[in-house]
Write a protein that holds these residues in place. Structure first.
Motif, PDB file in Angstrom:
ATOM      1  N   ARG A  76       0.852  -1.190   0.000  1.00 21.94           N
ATOM      2  CA  ARG A  76       0.000   0.000   0.000  1.00 21.94           C
ATOM      3  C   ARG A  76       0.884   1.234   0.000  1.00 21.94           C
ATOM      4  O   ARG A  76       2.077   1.170   0.354  1.00 21.94           O
ATOM      5  N   ALA A  77       0.319   2.351  -0.427  1.00 26.28           N
ATOM      6  CA  ALA A  77       1.077   3.598  -0.477  1.00 26.28           C
ATOM      7  C   ALA A  77       1.553   3.991   0.921  1.00 26.28           C
ATOM      8  O   ALA A  77       0.824   3.832   1.904  1.00 26.28           O
ATOM      9  N   ALA A  78       2.780   4.479   1.006  1.00 23.73           N
ATOM     10  CA  ALA A  78       3.329   4.899   2.291  1.00 23.73           C
ATOM     11  C   ALA A  78       2.484   6.020   2.884  1.00 23.73           C
ATOM     12  O   ALA A  78       1.974   6.885   2.167  1.00 23.73           O
ATOM     13  N   ALA A  79       2.350   6.004   4.214  1.00 24.28           N
ATOM     14  CA  ALA A  79       1.531   6.995   4.918  1.00 24.28           C
ATOM     15  C   ALA A  79       2.388   7.765   5.919  1.00 24.28           C
ATOM     16  O   ALA A  79       3.440   7.287   6.358  1.00 24.28           O
ATOM     17  N   ILE A  80       1.930   8.944   6.268  1.00 29.82           N
ATOM     18  CA  ILE A  80       2.607   9.768   7.274  1.00 29.82           C
ATOM     19  C   ILE A  80       2.231   9.278   8.665  1.00 29.82           C
ATOM     20  O   ILE A  80       1.045   9.054   8.967  1.00 29.82           O
ATOM     21  N   VAL A  81       3.252   9.114   9.528  1.00 25.21           N
ATOM     22  CA  VAL A  81       3.049   8.678  10.904  1.00 25.21           C
ATOM     23  C   VAL A  81       3.888   9.570  11.822  1.00 25.21           C
ATOM     24  O   VAL A  81       4.750  10.316  11.359  1.00 25.21           O
ATOM     25  N   PRO A  82       3.660   9.529  13.131  1.00 25.04           N
ATOM     26  CA  PRO A  82       4.462  10.340  14.042  1.00 25.04           C
ATOM     27  C   PRO A  82       5.953  10.020  13.959  1.00 25.04           C
ATOM     28  O   PRO A  82       6.342   8.865  13.776  1.00 25.04           O
ATOM     29  N   GLY A  83       6.766  11.045  14.085  1.00 21.89           N
ATOM     30  CA  GLY A  83       8.213  10.895  14.117  1.00 21.89           C
ATOM     31  C   GLY A  83       8.744  11.450  15.433  1.00 21.89           C
ATOM     32  O   GLY A  83       8.441  10.923  16.502  1.00 21.89           O
ATOM     33  N   LEU A  84       9.514  12.525  15.352  1.00 23.15           N
ATOM     34  CA  LEU A  84       9.998  13.156  16.584  1.00 23.15           C
ATOM     35  C   LEU A  84       8.864  13.831  17.349  1.00 23.15           C
ATOM     36  O   LEU A  84       9.004  14.126  18.536  1.00 23.15           O
ATOM     37  N   ALA A  85       7.777  14.100  16.676  1.00 25.24           N
ATOM     38  CA  ALA A  85       6.550  14.524  17.371  1.00 25.24           C
ATOM     39  C   ALA A  85       5.666  13.295  17.523  1.00 25.24           C
ATOM     40  O   ALA A  85       5.371  12.614  16.547  1.00 25.24           O
ATOM     41  N   TRP A  98      -0.774  24.937  14.476  1.00 28.73           N
ATOM     42  CA  TRP A  98      -0.562  23.524  14.808  1.00 28.73           C
ATOM     43  C   TRP A  98       0.256  23.426  16.091  1.00 28.73           C
ATOM     44  O   TRP A  98       1.198  24.186  16.295  1.00 28.73           O
ATOM     45  N   THR A  99      -0.097  22.462  16.923  1.00 29.53           N
ATOM     46  CA  THR A  99       0.663  22.215  18.149  1.00 29.53           C
ATOM     47  C   THR A  99       1.225  20.798  18.095  1.00 29.53           C
ATOM     48  O   THR A  99       0.482  19.830  17.887  1.00 29.53           O
ATOM     49  N   PHE A 100       2.534  20.680  18.276  1.00 27.10           N
ATOM     50  CA  PHE A 100       3.227  19.393  18.204  1.00 27.10           C
ATOM     51  C   PHE A 100       3.790  19.029  19.573  1.00 27.10           C
ATOM     52  O   PHE A 100       4.530  19.814  20.174  1.00 27.10           O
ATOM     53  N   ARG A 101       3.406  17.832  20.051  1.00 25.32           N
ATOM     54  CA  ARG A 101       3.968  17.298  21.296  1.00 25.32           C
ATOM     55  C   ARG A 101       5.140  16.413  20.930  1.00 25.32           C
ATOM     56  O   ARG A 101       5.011  15.465  20.160  1.00 25.32           O
ATOM     57  N   LEU A 102       6.307  16.710  21.495  1.00 25.23           N
ATOM     58  CA  LEU A 102       7.528  16.021  21.109  1.00 25.23           C
ATOM     59  C   LEU A 102       7.698  14.704  21.862  1.00 25.23           C
ATOM     60  O   LEU A 102       7.255  14.546  22.998  1.00 25.23           O
TER      61      LEU A 102
END
Length: 535
Positions: A76-85, A98-102
């Motif tokens: 399946r096509a690659a999807a965006i997932v959490p990284g350093l956030a 946007w608010t990013f929790r690290l």
């Protein structure tokens, strides 16, 4: 020369080429050696050059972004997932905010902590010209992904707020290619990015041990990577720039490398006979000609653009490429959720192409004249010289006379970023730059709109009011299903308008030695080498 012979030039002879260093033909256990198509080692400081290949080999190896691509599956096509956030939210009152929790407990390779201060420092590195750490080479490369960011600030040690210039529902896609360098390492190296380049520090699954320009880079496993599932299985990764396609094949056959990018079609039978693994997969990529809409360009006339598309024997080109490509019916492949239902078929129809050119005032005695910028090699460029010669013959058959201006890949990319209106591009009517459609901005919204002009994706300054309207609507739609529907309608417009000359979709071929294990070819422009081992 007959067009069916272009890809056969010297292929058999190239397979017997000898390369220096034959004494090192066998890899040590735990060492994975990769031959890249790039002509040089990508920038190591954080934002790589050399296109998406640079991100593949020197971005997601040494570094991480706040988000990342899940490259663990091939079905399946690659999807965006959490990284350093580890999570993010959008302010319901102002959807630009946007608010990013690290992610807690992450450390750079040098041992310093990854915090909100580091995120702010890195965004300053790319966007704040007054910041001591601002680095123009990185800012130039990162501009593809940071152009929509207006402001950023630390809320607390583990929280960052990013405000976009407009409502931007695709920001998480962009942030996957904004990589975090260590502020501590920059200080340690005397605040000198040239020195940092020799000893960079990210948070990624690999660490850079040594680098020699145009020769090789050696990376070693980071056993402390925050994602234990992505701690590399190999002890060492060796990256070798090898833009010549026959040299890559010879290196694989002689045992000097284990993994080759973009093997040539005519070498595939020989590689398979030698028990090499040939790996392909669908992925979001188009091999096009971006067209100029500047004054004097013949492609201002939609009839000429449609004729150019209908002149190309894509099935014949796919045959030349040994089946390692698929005919393009537009910007995205027909199985993609953004394809929509285009009413116009831009497929091979030379008679219709000639009729369209006649309507536009051209013919055998008055051909369309176009000058196109191309490169001999580069990230995602497949087999550009023979492919361009094949297409040149197709275009000539219907009455379009093309002159090519050949330059190296990085120079071509610089000319693309400048846009068709730049003095350097005066008199150039197109540019052959392979293009990914891994996120909406890159794949459709940027190329088809002027409101994203600063992104650099709309090289020719294309404009259609309907496309502009749909692009803005897709940019502001946070529901994925509704966004896909808008992008499908946008794709219908750009196909009807023949925005570019759409040629083929690459199947992303790679050749691996028989003893290479663990590689999963994702449906993505990027690939994860952490599971790969040389048995």
């Amino acid at each position: 020369m007959h067009k069916r012979e272009f890809l056969r030039l010297g292929a058999a002879a190239g397979l017997s080429l000898g390369l220096p260093g034959a004494a090192h033909a066998q890899a040590r256990p735990g060492v994975l050696r990769v031959a890249m198509t790039a002509g040089d080692i990508p920038l190591t400081t954080g934002q790589p050059n050399q296109g998406a290949e640079g991100i593949r080999f020197m971005g997601i190896t040494l570094y991480d972004g706040l988000t990342r691509w899940d490259l663990s599956r091939s079905d399946r096509a690659a999807a965006i997932v959490p990284g350093l956030a580890e999570s993010w939210t959008v302010d319901p009152q102002d959807k630009r905010v946007w608010t990013f929790r690290l992610r807690p407990g992450v450390r750079f390779h040098d041992g310093s902590a990854f915090t909100a201060d580091a995120v702010v420092w890195n965004l300053d590195k790319l966007l704040n010209k007054a910041a001591p750490q601002f680095d123009l080479p990185q800012a130039t490369q990162g501009s593809l992904y940071t152009g929509g960011i207006a402001r950023w600030r630390k809320i607390d040690a583990s929280t960052v707020e990013i405000t976009t210039k407009v409502v931007d529902a695709v920001l998480p896609y962009s942030l996957a290619s904004v990589f975090m360098s260590s502020p501590a390492r920059w200080e340690e190296m005397g605040r000198d990015w040239n020195k940092v380049a020799q000893k960079p520090s990210g948070t990624g699954p690999w660490r850079l041990e040594s680098v020699r320009a145009r020769e090789r880079a050696e990376l070693v496993r980071n056993p402390d990577h925050w994602d234990t599932a992505r701690i590399p299985q190999s002890e060492r990764l060796v990256l070798i720039p090898m833009p010549d396609v026959n040299s890559r094949v010879a290196a694989l056959l002689s045992g000097q490398v284990d993994f080759v990018e973009a093997p040539p079609p005519d070498a595939i039978p020989r590689l398979r006979q030698s028990k090499m693994q040939i790996v392909t997969n669908v992925y979001p990529h188009i091999w096009p000609y971006m067209l100029s809409f500047e004054e004097g360009s013949p492609f201002l006339d939609v009839r000429v653009r449609r004729a150019a598309n209908m002149a190309i024997d894509r099935a014949g080109l796919v045959s030349l490429l040994g089946g390692l490509a698929a005919p393009a019916k537009g910007m995205v492949d027909p199985g993609h959720p953004w394809f929509g239902k285009p009413a116009l078929d831009l497929g091979y129809d030379p008679d219709r192409a000639r009729a369209l050119l006649a309507e536009a005032g051209f013919g055998r005695d008055k051909p369309v004249k176009a000058r196109i910028i191309i490169s001999p090699a580069g990230s995602g460029q497949m087999q550009p010289l023979p492919m361009n010669e094949f297409i040149k013959e197709n275009l000539q058959d219907v009455g379009i006379a093309v002159e090519f201006e050949v330059m190296d890949w990085e120079t071509l990319r610089s000319r693309r970023r400048l846009g068709a209106a730049a003095p350097e591009n005066k008199g150039r009517h197109g540019i052959n730059n392979s293009f990914a459609y891994w996120d909406p901005d890159i794949g459709l919204i940027g190329p088809a709109s002027r409101f994203m002009k600063d992104s650099g994706f709309n090289w020719g300054d294309y404009y259609n009011p309907k496309a502009e309207e749909l692009a803005k609507a897709a940019k502001q739609e946070f529901d994925p299903v509704a966004q896909n529907a808008l992008l499908g309608r946008l794709h219908e417009v750009v196909v009807e308008d023949a925005m570019w000359i759409f040629v083929v979709h690459d199947l992303n071929p790679r050749a691996l030695a028989p003893n290479v294990r663990g590689f999963v070819q994702a449906q993505s422009w990027l690939q994860d080498l952490t599971p790969v081992v040389v048995a």
